[in-house]
Enzyme design. Structure first.
Site, PDB file in Angstrom:
ATOM      1  N   CYS A  65      38.991  47.849  42.892  1.00 45.93           N
ATOM      2  CA  CYS A  65      39.911  48.892  43.344  1.00 45.93           C
ATOM      3  C   CYS A  65      40.324  49.749  42.148  1.00 45.93           C
ATOM      4  O   CYS A  65      40.319  49.279  41.010  1.00 45.93           O
ATOM      5  CB  CYS A  65      41.140  48.219  43.970  1.00 45.93           C
ATOM      6  SG  CYS A  65      42.479  49.324  44.441  1.00 45.93           S
ATOM      7  N   GLY A  66      40.693  50.971  42.398  1.00 45.34           N
ATOM      8  CA  GLY A  66      41.173  51.840  41.334  1.00 45.34           C
ATOM      9  C   GLY A  66      42.437  51.327  40.663  1.00 45.34           C
ATOM     10  O   GLY A  66      42.732  51.686  39.528  1.00 45.34           O
TER      11      GLY A  66
END
Length: 175
Positions: free
Chosen positions: A55-56
């Site tokens: 995930c970012g």
């Protein structure tokens, strides 16, 4: 003697169990091979985070680990809940454990993978959602549970774990 044994082995554990509020009355297996009973932490602040390896927001593991290292001895429990609810988690618990340890040096407790949203959310997250009135909207959504569950704060994924709005609340509760 029988009365003492009855008191020691049956009544005292039953009283302890009954004294654990529903929000804390949960046990988890961790990716590190340990067991965590949240009842043991009800007098401490707990920072709860649903995590995902791809995930970012995954670099927040650095700040989470730094908080754990700095404040664990003062009473803070940081606990991660890997989840694939947003389709960004690795396939197995072993992959998650290895990724977190090798990439970010994660030593804070991480539970085995589970759901944190909707009708399939694990029972602890169901309690968190009910208590806070907020369901995780994305990975790295955070809940800060103050000691004795006197208040539960929810923070979006965009709020860093070491932001003043979280850190000030944690510091106010530490010994």
């Amino acid at each position: 003697m029988k009365t003492f044994l009855l008191l020691f082995f049956w009544i005292i554990p039953a009283m302890t169990y009954a004294a654990c509020p529903p929000l804390y009355n949960h046990q988890f297996n961790t990716l590190q091979g340990e067991k965590i009973n949240l009842c043991d932490y009800q007098s401490k602040p707990i920072l709860v985070v649903n995590t995902a390896s791809k995930c970012g927001f995954t670099p927040q593991f650095n700040a989470l680990e730094a908080l754990y290292k700095k404040y664990n001895d003062k009473g803070l429990l940081v606990i991660g809940f890997p989840s694939n609810d947003f389709n960004q988690e690795l396939s197995t618990d072993k992959e998650v454990r290895d990724f977190c340890k090798l990439t970010y040096g994660v030593d804070f407790p991480m539970t085995t993978k589970s759901s944190v949203t909707g009708k399939h959310a694990n029972p602890f997250y169901q309690e968190l959602i009910q208590t806070s009135g907020q369901m995780p909207q994305w990975n790295f959504f955070k809940y800060l549970i103050l000691p004795q569950g006197k208040k539960v704060f929810a923070f979006s994924s965009a709020v860093n774990p070491d932001s003043p709005e979280i850190l000030d609340k944690i510091k106010a509760e530490l010994k």
